[in-house]
Design a protein around this motif. Structure first.
Motif, mmCIF file in Angstrom:
data_model
loop_
_atom_site.group_PDB
_atom_site.id
_atom_site.type_symbol
_atom_site.label_atom_id
_atom_site.label_comp_id
_atom_site.label_asym_id
_atom_site.label_seq_id
_atom_site.Cartn_x
_atom_site.Cartn_y
_atom_site.Cartn_z
ATOM 1 N N ARG A 232 -3.122 6.425 3.207
ATOM 2 C CA ARG A 232 -3.541 5.000 2.955
ATOM 3 C C ARG A 232 -3.073 3.872 3.978
ATOM 4 N NH1 ARG A 232 -2.709 3.015 -2.973
ATOM 5 N NH2 ARG A 232 -3.614 1.116 -2.008
ATOM 6 N N GLN B 156 -4.981 4.336 7.206
ATOM 7 C CA GLN B 156 -6.260 3.627 6.850
ATOM 8 C C GLN B 156 -6.290 2.078 7.211
ATOM 9 O OE1 GLN B 156 -9.230 5.647 6.980
ATOM 10 N NE2 GLN B 156 -10.168 3.711 7.676
ATOM 11 N N THR C 121 1.216 7.882 5.807
ATOM 12 C CA THR C 121 0.558 8.353 4.742
ATOM 13 C C THR C 121 -1.188 7.956 4.741
ATOM 14 O OG1 THR C 121 0.833 6.294 3.786
ATOM 15 C CG2 THR C 121 2.569 7.732 3.218
ATOM 16 N N VAL D 224 0.702 -1.256 -0.031
ATOM 17 C CA VAL D 224 -0.047 0.151 0.043
ATOM 18 C C VAL D 224 0.983 1.011 0.049
ATOM 19 C CG1 VAL D 224 -1.666 1.506 1.430
ATOM 20 C CG2 VAL D 224 -1.936 -1.081 1.091
ATOM 21 N N PHE D 225 1.786 1.260 0.894
ATOM 22 C CA PHE D 225 2.752 2.475 1.000
ATOM 23 C C PHE D 225 3.565 2.684 -0.416
ATOM 24 C CE2 PHE D 225 7.271 3.655 1.804
ATOM 25 C CZ PHE D 225 7.111 4.986 2.362
ATOM 26 N N GLU E 176 2.688 1.662 -3.336
ATOM 27 C CA GLU E 176 1.810 2.258 -4.499
ATOM 28 C C GLU E 176 1.357 3.662 -4.238
ATOM 29 O OE1 GLU E 176 -1.363 -0.322 -4.142
ATOM 30 O OE2 GLU E 176 -0.413 -2.132 -5.257
ATOM 31 N N GLU E 177 1.383 4.088 -2.976
ATOM 32 C CA GLU E 177 0.534 5.429 -2.740
ATOM 33 C C GLU E 177 1.908 6.422 -3.014
ATOM 34 O OE1 GLU E 177 -1.445 7.708 0.965
ATOM 35 O OE2 GLU E 177 -0.363 5.943 1.364
ATOM 36 N N SER E 178 3.113 5.855 -2.760
ATOM 37 C CA SER E 178 4.309 7.048 -2.913
ATOM 38 C C SER E 178 4.580 7.516 -4.268
ATOM 39 C CB SER E 178 5.549 6.249 -2.330
ATOM 40 O OG SER E 178 6.077 5.263 -3.381
ATOM 41 N N SER E 179 4.381 6.768 -5.229
ATOM 42 C CA SER E 179 4.430 7.183 -6.634
ATOM 43 C C SER E 179 6.009 7.260 -6.822
ATOM 44 C CB SER E 179 3.845 8.461 -7.038
ATOM 45 O OG SER E 179 2.556 8.268 -6.924
#
Length: 396
Positions: free
Chosen positions: A201, A204, A199, A73-74, A76-79
């Motif tokens: 996500r 959550q 972050t 998740v991290f 993917e969220e970081s870009s």
């Protein structure tokens, strides 16, 4: 063979950072380190090497599959150009850097790999398992944690100590967020705080799965029993303890619970007739003994290390354990404390808990002497013990 190597260099050679960790949980400091390393070292990507069962951790960690899902998740969220690496699974049940780094070097043959570590690990590097193998496996880039004092000098020293190695100080300092701080916020239900260190996500993910909430019932029970001000002090003490536990090598559970519950008996003390306490015990000191009783009988915690840390948190004692020292100091140095000399004690405590305990005891002795009073017998024994340990006598 040379032609194949040439093709790799020409077509596919990459500069790759290797960032290992328990990531329990992954937080914004990890993100800051990754971004800083990519900029400073001109990295093409960073491998997130998830630790399976960390050999240096004093307690168990969250299930590997859960941590990997959170790390996904991290990433993917970081870009950012991140890749999760599961190489440590090959060295189960516990993997060491001297095993995994040479494996990665072979796996990514033709690429340039750089190992990323924090300055806390740098200053303990010679204590690692086969540090010479780790040092020579690939260059090691070091990000300062908290401040950069001594980092460049230690990098130079280790580079000289291990011929063929290269230790590189990085030009940025991490924010000081730790996994222990995140866990503390989750255990105490501080979702606003979690929003500042995670972050969106990942926050959550943790909330949805109710991660790091093992001791939430104890927190709620204590909150219901203590006056608001005393409960706030208990939380601040627990925060100080868990964020400095790495200095003592104590685990999150024992550090959190002992510091959280150290004053659990204060509103009810003394709970027993005065002649049942050690001879000479003043009424304000009784709550430490009552606290040890409550930890067992009211909170169901039977770990003797936790019980003892609570039982002696006010007076201290001779030959204190690492946890004893941590809780004693957490009570004295939590961020709500304001008294002459506290900032100096805090500065000492950032480097050495034991030295700060000795300094705090000395200060207490001087303060009471100035009032014509004597410390508790256990405190006097503690002062003498630290004086002998530090080569002093009679407080000189």
């Amino acid at each position: 063979m040379l032609y194949t190597a040439y093709l790799k260099l020409y077509n596919n050679a990459m500069k790759i950072g290797v960032f290992g960790g328990t990531f329990d949980p992954v937080h914004l400091d990890h993100l800051a380190v990754i971004r800083g390393a990519i900029r400073a070292l001109n990295l093409d990507k960073v491998l997130l090497m998830l630790t399976l069962n960390p050999p240096h951790k004093p307690e168990t960690v969250t299930d590997y599959a859960v941590r990997r899902e959170m790390l996904t998740v991290f990433a993917e969220e970081s870009s950012l150009p991140l890749e999760i690496d599961d190489s440590e699974e090959l060295f189960a049940p516990k993997a060491y850097a001297y095993q995994t780094l040479p494996y990665l070097k072979e796996k990514y043959d033709g690429d340039d790999l750089i190992y990323l570590i924090g300055s806390d690990s740098l200053f303990k590097f010679t204590e690692w398992k086969r540090p010479e193998t780790v040092a020579r496996s690939m260059p090691i880039a070091v990000y300062p944690r908290g401040d950069d004092l001594g980092v460049a000098e230690e990098c130079d020293r280790l580079t000289a100590l291990y011929p063929g190695s290269e230790f590189i100080p990085l030009p940025f300092v991490s924010h000081g967020i730790s996994a222990s701080l995140v866990r503390f916020m989750s255990e105490t239900g501080d979702e606003e705080g979690l929003g500042r260190v995670l972050t969106p996500r990942v926050k959550q993910f943790i909330v949805d799965k109710r991660l790091y909430t093992d001791y939430r019932p104890i927190v709620e029970k204590l909150k219901a029993e203590l006056p608001a001000g005393l409960f706030a002090h208990s939380l601040r003490s627990a925060e100080w303890a868990v964020t400095h536990a790495w200095l003592q090598g104590t685990g999150f559970k024992e550090s959190f619970l002992a510091a959280l519950l150290h004053d659990s008996a204060k509103p009810f003390s003394p709970m027993f007739p005065m002649d049942t306490y050690p001879v000479g015990t003043a009424k304000p000191v009784c709550h430490q003994y009552d606290g040890g009783y409550r930890v067992v009988h009211d909170f169901g915690i039977t770990d003797p290390a936790i019980v003892d840390a609570v039982t002696y948190h006010t007076t201290a004692r001779a030959n204190m354990t690492k946890l004893d020292e941590l809780v004693y100091l957490a009570d004295k140095l939590e961020k709500g404390r304001k008294y002459p000399g506290v900032d100096e004690l805090r500065a000492i405590g950032e480097k050495s808990v034991s030295d700060a305990v000795a300094a705090s005891l000395k200060r207490s002795d001087e303060y009471l002497s100035g009032k014509g009073e004597r410390p508790d017998a256990l405190t006097l024994q503690a002062i003498e013990w630290y004086n002998q340990k530090n080569g002093r006598h009679n407080g000189t």
